[in-house]
Design a protein around this motif. Structure first.
Motif, PDB file in Angstrom:
ATOM      1  N   HIS A 406       0.794  -1.168   0.005  1.00  0.00           N
ATOM      2  CA  HIS A 406       0.005   0.088   0.035  1.00  0.00           C
ATOM      3  C   HIS A 406       0.835   1.190  -0.028  1.00  0.00           C
ATOM      4  N   LEU A 407       1.848   1.337   0.781  1.00  0.00           N
ATOM      5  CA  LEU A 407       2.669   2.465   0.964  1.00  0.00           C
ATOM      6  C   LEU A 407       3.642   2.757  -0.394  1.00  0.00           C
ATOM      7  N   THR A 408       4.067   1.532  -0.983  1.00  0.00           N
ATOM      8  CA  THR A 408       4.761   1.744  -2.017  1.00  0.00           C
ATOM      9  C   THR A 408       3.916   2.161  -3.300  1.00  0.00           C
ATOM     10  N   GLU A 409       2.809   1.776  -3.354  1.00  0.00           N
ATOM     11  CA  GLU A 409       1.956   2.433  -4.448  1.00  0.00           C
ATOM     12  C   GLU A 409       1.978   3.761  -4.222  1.00  0.00           C
ATOM     13  N   ARG A 410       1.611   4.283  -3.105  1.00  0.00           N
ATOM     14  CA  ARG A 410       1.692   5.675  -2.779  1.00  0.00           C
ATOM     15  C   ARG A 410       2.755   6.377  -2.983  1.00  0.00           C
ATOM     16  N   GLY A 411       3.902   5.923  -3.063  1.00  0.00           N
ATOM     17  CA  GLY A 411       5.187   6.426  -3.147  1.00  0.00           C
ATOM     18  C   GLY A 411       5.711   6.988  -1.952  1.00  0.00           C
ATOM     19  N   LEU A 412       5.326   6.258  -0.630  1.00  0.00           N
ATOM     20  CA  LEU A 412       5.820   6.841   0.478  1.00  0.00           C
ATOM     21  C   LEU A 412       7.112   6.184   1.091  1.00  0.00           C
ATOM     22  N   LEU A 413       7.352   4.981   0.249  1.00  0.00           N
ATOM     23  CA  LEU A 413       8.447   4.244   0.638  1.00  0.00           C
ATOM     24  C   LEU A 413       9.792   4.632  -0.258  1.00  0.00           C
ATOM     25  N   PRO A 414      10.708   4.959   0.403  1.00  0.00           N
ATOM     26  CA  PRO A 414      11.867   5.102  -0.480  1.00  0.00           C
ATOM     27  C   PRO A 414      12.407   3.856  -0.898  1.00  0.00           C
ATOM     28  N   ALA A 415      13.068   3.756  -2.048  1.00  0.00           N
ATOM     29  CA  ALA A 415      13.616   2.654  -2.913  1.00  0.00           C
ATOM     30  C   ALA A 415      14.393   1.669  -1.674  1.00  0.00           C
ATOM     31  N   LEU A 416      15.250   2.271  -0.911  1.00  0.00           N
ATOM     32  CA  LEU A 416      16.326   1.723  -0.073  1.00  0.00           C
ATOM     33  C   LEU A 416      15.287   0.529   0.904  1.00  0.00           C
ATOM     34  N   GLU A 417      14.349   1.130   1.370  1.00  0.00           N
ATOM     35  CA  GLU A 417      13.540   0.397   2.164  1.00  0.00           C
ATOM     36  C   GLU A 417      12.991  -0.695   1.606  1.00  0.00           C
ATOM     37  N   ARG A 418      12.366  -0.350   0.367  1.00  0.00           N
ATOM     38  CA  ARG A 418      11.664  -1.381  -0.530  1.00  0.00           C
ATOM     39  C   ARG A 418      12.678  -2.630  -0.967  1.00  0.00           C
TER      40      ARG A 418
END
Lengths: 421, 450
Positions: A406-418
């Protein structure tokens, strides 16, 4: 106290309710008026004297209200608790008088015990919700909070069993009546005082504006009725008039809009009350939500106006206070007529008991709570964390992955965390 | 409602005499000891009521009235227990409907008693208002249950989604409408009666409706949480009666002179054993053990799952005092011991409360619905306390929060809050080793092919 309770007789026949027909006279000053006031007003006639006493006490209560707002959330909670206890005591006392049940075994203790149980239950839920980190830290609090419902239920059951064991042959019906009376009073008084505290934690503005709207409606309806009143409103309260009702409605809506404009500018009123774990103090500091930021509204045929969105909500609150609030007052009037008492008690000179002042407030507090839950507030984050940590690990993992998506879809998570997770 | 009219006209000798002479003094103060005493002596076994079906009457014509009554009670007990088995077989939906029907009947019985006590048949609107409040409170509770358990279905249908989002507001508005109607219906000569009926209705709602919804929530947890508590209460009733019949000597409480200590203690032990065995029997079947789920695709209820650890046989070592062996038990059986203890020790207080209530208002039974037994409320008075206890027990010791609901709440938060919760959760999971630690990640050089 003697005059109001002497005619109390319980009976199915209502032949002695003839006294209810005429409008009540202006009440004689009760004995509770402080001596200093009595001396100061000794020169005036008794009618004016009563109005002066009412006026002075009104001013005193409003000043006291400002004072406790200034003192902060803890003091407010204490005051709410005291008011609740006093209202409970007033209503239970009426029950005793109605049923001549002073001598019932144990019953006074049982009523207070039930009050304590229900308060323990509600305060425990509130404390667990809002002070989650504090509770997790202290070991006895953690156990009390984990098994809170069970402990509360056990306490209540003990009271229930004591009631059953205390049933005495000649007094069964009286005891059941008092049991029912106690529970209805708890339902009305205690649950709604806790809703008030929930509103308070949402932000002091949600506590102050509703109470002020009800007070304003009381005063404005009285004034409009005094100057313009002609058409009676309801047989139950002969002193209320339609002119007072409608005038009070418009005056309260305007008052609500202005008051919210004044208050929405201050963080002290607008921020949710939080408990700071490090300093062990309450704080009201936050970034005001969008409700409390000036927004442009385009009105038809007018220019842009600067309003707080909260002011729109305040219109709804004021409307409820003016239209439905009086029904709480009518309910209390009907109750007083049913049991032939003039006032709930004689605590406040010129006004009656605490319950007399607060009868409209309870309905308002419930409405505000339901309103906030339905239209304003999302779930409480600390409560969500609490529930999360109580789940099983595989359930937590499932939620973690869903949240991550959900957070990735919204662009809230930086690529590092992902990439790392 | 024919028996109601009959009673009001003095047809049923047992009940109406009691009610009319208690109202004769017009006061609620019980002043005369003589009047109360005659009702407190051990009531004789009552002759069969007029509600007994004709076929039963014919079949038992030859017997003396005392045995006739025992036979009727026995036959009806068996009939009720068979009915219980049948509805369990029919599944969760039927159970919910039956619970709702029982709730409505109990509510109606208690409200009828209130009408009779206060002779308030002619009060304007009041019957309508009582039923309206019942509908409101049921709407509120069923709405909350539906939103919890059928989340997927609710999200799909547009009107349901709207109703569910503003559910509390709508319920409150409905309740307020009833409240305002009550205030507007206050009539000058009947204020006190109307307030009494208002309070009576609300206390009844509090007792009957909230607890029937706890029963339904227990049911959704798994049918075993519905069947075992109810069976325990029934067993305790029957066992305490039998022990009291054969061995009873010492009276237990003045309120119910027919109860004895021997019955109480015998009932306790036999109920614990019964609960233990019943739990063993039921815990093997998925049908009883799995939470009731709703399958969105097939629009049906399903009871299929992986049984939780409560319902998997585990080894327990008996204390060395008894025997040096291990036994295989379901952990649920340990819980059933607690449920049985509560049902035997505290459950009877619900019965005493109802007995006290009946003595206070001088009625023999709540109603005459079941021949030989009385009303539905007579059978269910101990059940309500048990249902509440089971619900609190599950909430405190068994069930964790519902993950779907937690996720739903999570998605409703502000993004900043979601992020902070995400971080908290990821560090929590890392500590427990459920997630690979961050340090294990090494940056990969960009591929030259890009």
């Amino acid at each position: 106290k003697q005059t109001s309770h002497s005619e109390l007789k319980d009976g199915a026949s209502d032949s002695d309710s003839k006294v209810d027909s005429g409008p009540p006279e202006v009440p004689v000053t009760s004995d509770d008026t402080p001596e200093v006031l009595n001396k100061a007003l000794s020169g005036l006639s008794s009618r004016w004297r009563n109005w002066w006493v009412r006026g002075i006490l009104t001013m005193a209560m409003i000043s006291f209200f400002f004072f406790i707002i200034y003192m902060g959330p803890i003091v407010l909670m204490m005051i709410v608790l005291c008011v609740q206890i006093k209202c409970f005591q007033e209503i239970i006392h009426i029950g005793y008088s109605v049923y001549h049940s002073y001598h019932l075994p144990w019953f006074r203790s049982l009523s207070w015990y039930f009050l304590l149980c229900v308060n323990y239950f509600f305060y425990g839920e509130t404390v667990t919700d809002y002070f989650f980190s504090l509770v997790q830290r202290e070991e006895p609090l953690r156990i009390l909070s984990k098994y809170h419902r069970f402990i509360s239920f056990a306490l209540y059951l003990t009271g229930f069993c004591m009631f059953v064991l205390s049933l005495v042959k000649k007094h069964y019906r009286l005891q059941f009546y008092m049991f029912g009376w106690t529970h209805v009073t708890l339902l009305i008084v205690v649950t709604q005082s806790h809703l008030i505290i929930h509103n308070l934690f949402e932000g002091m503005i949600w506590f102050i504006v509703p109470i002020s709207c009800v007070i304003c409606n009381d005063i404005m309806a009285y004034m409009f009725g005094f100057f313009f009143g002609r058409t009676p409103l309801i047989k139950l309260s002969p002193k209320k008039t339609w002119e007072g009702f409608i005038g009070g409605f418009f005056a309260t809506v305007v008052f609500g809009i202005l008051l919210s404009y004044v208050m929405a500018g201050y963080r002290y009123f607008v921020c949710p009350v939080e408990f700071n774990n490090d300093t062990n103090r309450f704080q009201v500091d936050c970034e005001p939500s969008e409700l409390f930021q000036l927004t442009d509204y385009v009105l038809p045929k007018m220019e842009l106006r600067w309003l707080y969105p909260f002011q729109i909500h305040s219109v709804a609150l004021s409307a409820f206070a003016s239209i439905m609030g009086p029904f709480g007052g009518f309910f209390a009037s009907g109750f007083k007529r049913a049991f032939k008492i003039k006032d709930f008690a004689n605590t406040i000179p010129g006004h009656g008991g605490i319950m007399d002042r607060f009868d409209c407030q309870y309905l308002m507090a419930t409405f505000v709570n339901v309103y906030i839950a339905s239209f304003i507030r999302g779930p409480n984050p600390s409560k969500v964390i609490q529930q999360l940590l109580a789940l099983r690990p595989d359930q937590q993992l499932y939620i973690f992955n869903s949240l991550k998506t959900h957070l990735t879809e919204r662009g809230l998570l930086p690529a590092l965390e992902r990439a790392a997770a | 409602m024919t028996d109601l009219r009959r009673r009001g006209g003095g047809g049923d000798t047992d009940n109406s005499d009691n009610i009319s002479d208690k109202e004769a003094d017009g006061e609620d103060r019980l002043a005369c000891p003589g009047e109360a005493e005659s009702k407190d002596a051990t009531p004789d076994v009552a002759p069969p009521s007029e509600n007994t079906p004709h076929c039963l009457n014919k079949a038992l014509e030859g017997l003396p009235p005392r045995w006739k009554n025992y036979w009727i009670r026995g036959v009806l007990s068996l009939a009720m227990i068979s009915g219980f088995f049948l509805i369990i077989y029919l599944g969760p939906i039927t159970l919910i409907l039956v619970v709702m029907t029982v709730q409505i009947k109990c509510f109606q019985e208690i409200i009828t008693i209130g009408y009779r006590v206060y002779r308030s048949y002619e009060l304007p609107w009041f019957r309508t208002l009582s039923w309206y409040f019942l509908v409101c409170v049921n709407y509120f509770f069923y709405g909350e249950t539906l939103a919890d358990y059928f989340g997927a279905l609710v999200q799909r249908e547009e009107p349901l989604q709207f109703l569910s989002r503003y559910h509390r507001f709508i319920s409150f508005a409905l309740y307020l409408a009833g409240f305002c109607m009550f205030v507007l219906s206050l009539v000058k000569k009947h204020y006190r009666l109307q307030f009494y009926m208002f309070a009576w209705t609300h206390v009844t709602l509090l007792i009957v409706v909230t607890q029937s919804h706890l029963v339904i929530q227990n049911l959704f947890e798994g049918m075993i949480w519905f069947i075992v508590p109810i069976s325990i209460v029934i067993c305790n009733d029957i066992m305490a009666y039998l022990f009291g019949f054969f061995f009873g000597r010492t009276p237990l409480i003045k309120l119910s002179p027919k109860k004895t200590w021997e019955g109480f203690i015998g009932g306790f032990f036999s109920t614990v054993v019964f609960g233990f065995l019943l739990a063993y029997l039921l815990a093997q079947f998925q049908y009883f053990v799995c939470p009731v789920g709703y399958n969105s695709e097939t629009y049906r209820f399903t009871v299929e799952c992986e049984p939780s650890e409560l319902f998997i046989l585990q080894e327990y070592t008996l204390p060395a005092v008894v025997q040096n062996e291990t036994v295989q038990l379901y952990p649920f059986q340990i819980h059933s011991i607690f449920l049985s203890s509560f049902g035997s020790l505290i459950g009877p207080f619900g019965g005493f409360f109802a007995s006290g209530f009946k003595r206070a208002f001088k009625i023999k039974d709540f109603a005459d619905t079941i021949p030989g037994h009385g009303g539905i409320m007579d059978r269910f008075d101990c059940q309500y306390l048990m249902a509440t206890f089971t619900h609190v027990y599950i909430g405190s010791f068994i069930r964790g929060p519902n993950p779907t609901k937690v996720l739903q709440q999570l998605l409703g938060l502000q993004p900043a809050q979601q992020l902070s919760i995400f971080n908290t959760l990821s560090s929590h999971l890392r500590e427990r080793g459920m997630l690979p630690p961050v340090a294990a990640w090494t940056p990969r050089p960009p591929s030259p092919l890009r």
